[in-house]
Every structure is written in structure tokens, then in C-alpha cells.
Write an enzyme that holds these catalytic residues in place. Structure first.
Site, PDB file in Angstrom:
ATOM      1  N   ILE A 123       0.843  -1.208   0.000  1.00 36.48           N
ATOM      2  CA  ILE A 123       0.000   0.000   0.000  1.00 36.48           C
ATOM      3  C   ILE A 123       0.875   1.254   0.000  1.00 36.48           C
ATOM      4  O   ILE A 123       0.588   2.235  -0.696  1.00 36.48           O
ATOM      5  CB  ILE A 123      -0.971  -0.012   1.207  1.00 36.48           C
ATOM      6  CG1 ILE A 123      -1.799  -1.312   1.213  1.00 36.48           C
ATOM      7  CG2 ILE A 123      -1.898   1.196   1.160  1.00 36.48           C
ATOM      8  CD1 ILE A 123      -2.692  -1.488   2.437  1.00 36.48           C
ATOM      9  N   ASP A 146      14.217   0.608  11.317  1.00 40.17           N
ATOM     10  CA  ASP A 146      13.082   0.119  12.086  1.00 40.17           C
ATOM     11  C   ASP A 146      12.419   1.328  12.744  1.00 40.17           C
ATOM     12  O   ASP A 146      13.096   2.120  13.402  1.00 40.17           O
ATOM     13  CB  ASP A 146      13.588  -0.876  13.149  1.00 40.17           C
ATOM     14  CG  ASP A 146      12.444  -1.641  13.774  1.00 40.17           C
ATOM     15  OD1 ASP A 146      11.411  -1.019  14.116  1.00 40.17           O
ATOM     16  OD2 ASP A 146      12.579  -2.871  13.916  1.00 40.17           O
ATOM     17  N   PHE A 156       2.226   3.245   7.774  1.00 40.90           N
ATOM     18  CA  PHE A 156       1.860   1.931   7.223  1.00 40.90           C
ATOM     19  C   PHE A 156       2.612   0.804   7.930  1.00 40.90           C
ATOM     20  O   PHE A 156       2.185  -0.350   7.867  1.00 40.90           O
ATOM     21  CB  PHE A 156       2.271   1.834   5.743  1.00 40.90           C
ATOM     22  CG  PHE A 156       1.589   2.781   4.810  1.00 40.90           C
ATOM     23  CD1 PHE A 156       0.292   2.550   4.391  1.00 40.90           C
ATOM     24  CD2 PHE A 156       2.255   3.902   4.324  1.00 40.90           C
ATOM     25  CE1 PHE A 156      -0.330   3.410   3.505  1.00 40.90           C
ATOM     26  CE2 PHE A 156       1.647   4.768   3.441  1.00 40.90           C
ATOM     27  CZ  PHE A 156       0.354   4.524   3.032  1.00 40.90           C
ATOM     28  N   SER A 180      -7.614  -1.438  10.033  1.00 39.35           N
ATOM     29  CA  SER A 180      -8.156  -2.511   9.203  1.00 39.35           C
ATOM     30  C   SER A 180      -9.610  -2.785   9.558  1.00 39.35           C
ATOM     31  O   SER A 180     -10.030  -2.610  10.709  1.00 39.35           O
ATOM     32  CB  SER A 180      -7.335  -3.783   9.457  1.00 39.35           C
ATOM     33  OG  SER A 180      -7.978  -4.901   8.916  1.00 39.35           O
ATOM     34  N   ALA A 181     -10.352  -3.259   8.571  1.00 44.92           N
ATOM     35  CA  ALA A 181     -11.742  -3.667   8.805  1.00 44.92           C
ATOM     36  C   ALA A 181     -11.823  -4.840   9.771  1.00 44.92           C
ATOM     37  O   ALA A 181     -12.896  -5.146  10.289  1.00 44.92           O
ATOM     38  CB  ALA A 181     -12.386  -4.049   7.476  1.00 44.92           C
ATOM     39  N   TYR A 228      -3.239  -9.706  15.642  1.00 47.90           N
ATOM     40  CA  TYR A 228      -3.064  -8.633  14.641  1.00 47.90           C
ATOM     41  C   TYR A 228      -4.173  -7.587  14.785  1.00 47.90           C
ATOM     42  O   TYR A 228      -3.906  -6.387  14.888  1.00 47.90           O
ATOM     43  CB  TYR A 228      -3.066  -9.222  13.228  1.00 47.90           C
ATOM     44  CG  TYR A 228      -3.271  -8.197  12.140  1.00 47.90           C
ATOM     45  CD1 TYR A 228      -2.320  -7.217  11.891  1.00 47.90           C
ATOM     46  CD2 TYR A 228      -4.437  -8.201  11.358  1.00 47.90           C
ATOM     47  CE1 TYR A 228      -2.519  -6.270  10.899  1.00 47.90           C
ATOM     48  CE2 TYR A 228      -4.634  -7.255  10.363  1.00 47.90           C
ATOM     49  CZ  TYR A 228      -3.676  -6.290  10.133  1.00 47.90           C
ATOM     50  OH  TYR A 228      -3.874  -5.348   9.162  1.00 47.90           O
ATOM     51  N   LYS A 262      -4.172  -3.514  16.140  1.00 42.57           N
ATOM     52  CA  LYS A 262      -4.740  -2.354  15.425  1.00 42.57           C
ATOM     53  C   LYS A 262      -5.697  -1.588  16.332  1.00 42.57           C
ATOM     54  O   LYS A 262      -5.696  -0.355  16.372  1.00 42.57           O
ATOM     55  CB  LYS A 262      -5.470  -2.797  14.155  1.00 42.57           C
ATOM     56  CG  LYS A 262      -4.569  -3.318  13.057  1.00 42.57           C
ATOM     57  CD  LYS A 262      -3.743  -2.208  12.439  1.00 42.57           C
ATOM     58  CE  LYS A 262      -2.829  -2.717  11.347  1.00 42.57           C
ATOM     59  NZ  LYS A 262      -1.797  -1.741  10.967  1.00 42.57           N
ATOM     60  N   PHE A 302     -10.698  -2.024   3.798  1.00 45.06           N
ATOM     61  CA  PHE A 302     -11.338  -3.318   3.564  1.00 45.06           C
ATOM     62  C   PHE A 302     -10.348  -4.193   2.778  1.00 45.06           C
ATOM     63  O   PHE A 302      -9.249  -4.398   3.246  1.00 45.06           O
ATOM     64  CB  PHE A 302     -12.746  -3.126   2.988  1.00 45.06           C
ATOM     65  CG  PHE A 302     -13.693  -2.762   4.128  1.00 45.06           C
ATOM     66  CD1 PHE A 302     -13.615  -1.507   4.743  1.00 45.06           C
ATOM     67  CD2 PHE A 302     -14.547  -3.701   4.677  1.00 45.06           C
ATOM     68  CE1 PHE A 302     -14.385  -1.203   5.872  1.00 45.06           C
ATOM     69  CE2 PHE A 302     -15.332  -3.405   5.791  1.00 45.06           C
ATOM     70  CZ  PHE A 302     -15.240  -2.155   6.389  1.00 45.06           C
TER      71      PHE A 302
END
Ligand code: NAD
Ligand code: UD1
Length: 334
Positions: free
Chosen positions: A12, A58, A80, A124-125, A147, A151, A175
């Protein structure tokens, strides 16, 4: 003044770097290349004729972030950088919490130290609780794996920091981004056997995989297969430009879904691929994949109204561009 893209060499991030540069923004990339190739940024440089300052670092490394912020004039950050494989996060939760949380904390501290007050964050969805799609931004939340929980935690941390300081943030809940830039120069480059549907279809099309296994044909959906909200990666990249503009003009923290607001089943996606690329993808029906939900798609009204953003590209566009990338780069960036 530049926009820092952490994780900007990834899928992305690289498409967003291109969209930002095309819109006249200056971009700096920091990426430790744990899931990306330097080649992606080199290609964006070639496509735009622009040199992109690149830091192999990093984001959790305070000294490296200090050095970057001292050297570059950073005006805003799109964050990101993070690990994103659901299954791996179940096996290695500490790795996921350490990487995703530490990088965010170090980034926020560095931004505060250098007076950088605008942040766009990749959520994230997967933060939505299963069961009542379409999801709007105020639908109930629940992380279903380490994960997803990382988020959710980061969303909360950003909210707290915005409330206590001058930070303005836009949290984007993506999505299912798929496809590639239509040039075929940049795209998604998963390592090993792809876990996600579109890369698996691409590699089946190229003959690398024999046949796609459709995970479950007995869901309570239109045709029994899972429904998702796929959106073209270039639409998603443009969404970041809208988010950045919004962030520059508004205080506080705001959350937006980025999706098309339409669900597509696995079988519908296969048919769209066959139509777009004049093919017949071989597939077999298999059992459900553990942890999968039947239906996920966005209510995309808020982004349309407040970000003036909406996905324009079709499912056929996604399939055509994914195949174009796969054909031109059978081994990804390697
Ligand atoms: P990606 O793996 O291609 O990109 C993430 C990048 O971050 C990689 O280049 C990786 O090398 C880098 N990175 C990871 N940890 C780092 C660290 N500590 N320091 C520096 N760099 C680091 O993934 P992507 O698909 O481009 O996803 C970008 C972001 O969007 C991630 O945060 C992901 O969780 C989120 N997201 C992705 C999807 C999707 O379907 N691709 C969906 C929802 C959310
Ligand atoms: C997965 C992640 C999600 C992440 C998203 C985008 C899981 C459980 N969820 O979502 O957190 O945000 O990727 O990266 O991993 N399918 C097949 N055969 C395949 C692969 C997938 O039939 O070989 C089906 C799945 O069952 C699902 C659909 O295709 O119905 C999409 O799957 P996938 O691309 O993995 O995305 P998600 O499961 O939506």
C-alpha cells in the site's frame, strides 16, 4: 516539507508514494524491508522521475527516527509500517504486539519531540465485530486475533494522544485492497504461498499454483462463498491523499472506512477475473478456513461525505491490473 511514509516500500505504501508524488507532494520513506523490497521504491522513482529519500530503518528504533526527523523536514506522517498476517499473529503474538505497538509508540514520541502534528494511520476492517455488515465507523469493535487487537490498541493510543496534545489524526480502516498499478511496474509481492485470495488467483493464472481452493461453499451468502469488499489499490492510495488533506484542515482524531461499499463473493471474483482476462481459473471447493467470517463490507458514506473520496475502479479493473502485474513480474520484485 515532506510526508513521511513508514512502511512505504510495502504494497500500500508504494502505491501511495506514487499517488502523493503525482499530486505534487514530497515524500520520504522509512522501511526496515522485513516484508518489502527496495526495488518497489526504485520503481516509483523511475515512474515519477523523482528521487525519494529512503531510510532503511526500524520505526521502533528511537535513534534512527531521531536522525531521520533531524535530517528531513517532516510535515506529516502516514504510518503503514506493521506486520499484517493474521495466522502468523496467532502463532507469534509477542512479535506482533512488539513490532506494531513499539513502532507506533516510538513514532508518536518522535513526532511529539519534533512538533509534527499530522498522522494518518493504517487500520483494518478486521477491528469490526463479526455479524452486522455493512460496517459503519461506529459499528461494534472487537479484535479477533493478535493482529486485529494490535490495530485496535493503536487506534485507542492515537485517540488518547490526540485528546492530550495538538496531534491531529485520521485512522483509515481498509477493507480488501487488491490489484496493482495499471502500468504493471508496482504491485503486491507476497512471499511464499499467498494467504489472500487475489494473489492466489494471480499465481493460479500464471501456472505457479494448480488450482484455487475456495474456502467454504456453505456460508449464508448469495452463493455460499465468503463476501468481501474488494477495492483497487490505486483507489486506496488516492484515499490517503484525501485523508492527508482532511488532516491538515481538522483537529482531533477521525476514523474512516475505505471500501467500495459493495460485497463480492469468491465465485463472483473468479468470474470477474475470467471475464477481464479471458481465462478459466481452475478451482475446487474446500472446507471453510478457520477464523473466516461470512460477510464483510463497508458502509463507505462517511469517507464520501467528509473526505470527498470514493472508489472509482471496478472489480474487472482490479482483476485486469492484478494479472498485468503478475504477467510482467512472475517472481515479484526478485
Ligand atoms: P506490507 O507488508 O506490504 O507493508 C508494510 C511495510 O512495513 C513493509 O514494507 C514492511 O517491511 C514494513 N515494516 C513492518 N514493520 C516495520 C518496522 N517496525 N519498521 C519499519 N518498517 C516496518 O503491507 P501492506 O499491505 O502494504 O499494509 C500496510 C499497512 O496497512 C499495514 O499496517 C497493514 O496492517 C495495514 N492493512 C493492510 C491491509 C491489506 O489488505 N493489505 C488491510 C488492512 C490494513
Ligand atoms: C484477510 C485477513 C484480514 C486482512 C485481509 C487483508 C484473515 C482471517 N483475515 O481478510 O485481517 O485485513 O486479509 O489483507 O486472514 N479465500 C479462498 N481461497 C483462498 C484465499 C481466500 O476462498 O485461497 C476466500 C476467503 O475465505 C475469503 C475471501 O477469499 O472469503 C477473501 O480472503 P482474503 O483475501 O484472505 O481476505 P480476508 O479473509 O477478507
Amino acid at each position: 516539507m515532506s510526508v513521511l511514509l513508514t512502511g512505504g516500500a510495502g504494497y500500500i505504501g508504494s502505491h501511495t508514494a506514487l499517488a502523493l508524488i503525482e499530486a505534487g507532494e514530497k515524500v520520504v520513506v522509512a522501511d526496515n524491508l522485513c516484508n518489502a523490497s527496495r526495488e518497489a521504491i526504485r520503481r516509483v522513482e523511475e515512474m515519477t522521475g523523482t528521487e525519494i529519500p529512503f531510510y532503511e530503518a526500524d520505526v521502533a528504533d528511537t535513534a534512527a527516527m531521531n536522525a531521520l526527523f533531524e535530517r528531513e523536514e517532516i510535515e506529516s506522517v502516514i504510518h503503514f509500517a506493521g506486520l499484517k498476517a493474521v495466522g502468523e499473529s496467532v502463532e507469534k503474538p509477542l512479535l506482533y504486539y512488539r513490532n506494531n505497538l513499539d513502532s507506533t509508540l516510538t513514532l508518536l514520541e518522535t513526532m511529539e519531540r519534533f512538533g509534527v502534528r499530522r498522522l494518518v494511520f493504517s487500520s483494518s476492517a478486521t477491528v469490526y465485530r463479526d455479524g452486522n455488515a455493512p460496517f459503519s465507523e461506529d459499528s461494534p469493535l472487537s479484535g479477533s486475533c493478535p493482529y486485529g487487537r494490535s490495530k485496535l490498541m493503536i487506534e485507542q493510543i492515537i485517540g488518547d494522544v490526540c485528546a492530550a496534545s495538538a496531534l491531529s489524526a485520521v485512522i483509515l480502516r481498509y477493507f480488501n485492497p487488491v490489484g496493482a498499478h495499471p502500468s504493471g511496474r508496482i504491485g503486491e509481492d507476497p512471499s511464499g504461498v499467498p494467504a489472500n485470495l487475489m494473489p492466489y488467483i494471480s499465481q493460479t493464472a500464471s501456472g505457479k499454483r494448480q488450482a484455487l481452493t475456495v474456502f467454504g461453499g456453505d456460508y449464508p451468502t448469495r452463493d455460499g462463498t465468503g463476501e468481501r469488499d474488494y477495492l483497487h489499490i490505486c483507489d486506496l492510495a488516492e484515499g490517503h491523499l484525501s485523508a492527508l488533506r482532511y488532516c491538515r484542515e481538522h483537529e482531533g482524531a477521525e476514523v474512516f472506512n475505505l471500501g467500495r461499499g459493495e460485497s463480492v463473493t469468491v465465485l463472483e471474483l473468479i468470474r470477474a477475473w475470467n471475464r477481464a482476462n479471458d481465462m478459466d481459473i481452475p478451482y475446487v471447493l474446500g472446507p471453510r478456513r478457520e477464523g473466516d467470517v461470512a460477510v464483510t463490507y463497508a458502509n463507505a458514506d462517511k469517507a464520501k461525505k467528509m473526505l470527498h473520496w470514493e472508489a472509482r475502479r471496478s472489480v474487472e479493473d482490479m482483476c485486469r491490473d492484478a494479472w498485468n502485474w503478475q504477467k510482467q513480474n512472475p517472481d515479484g520484485y526478485r
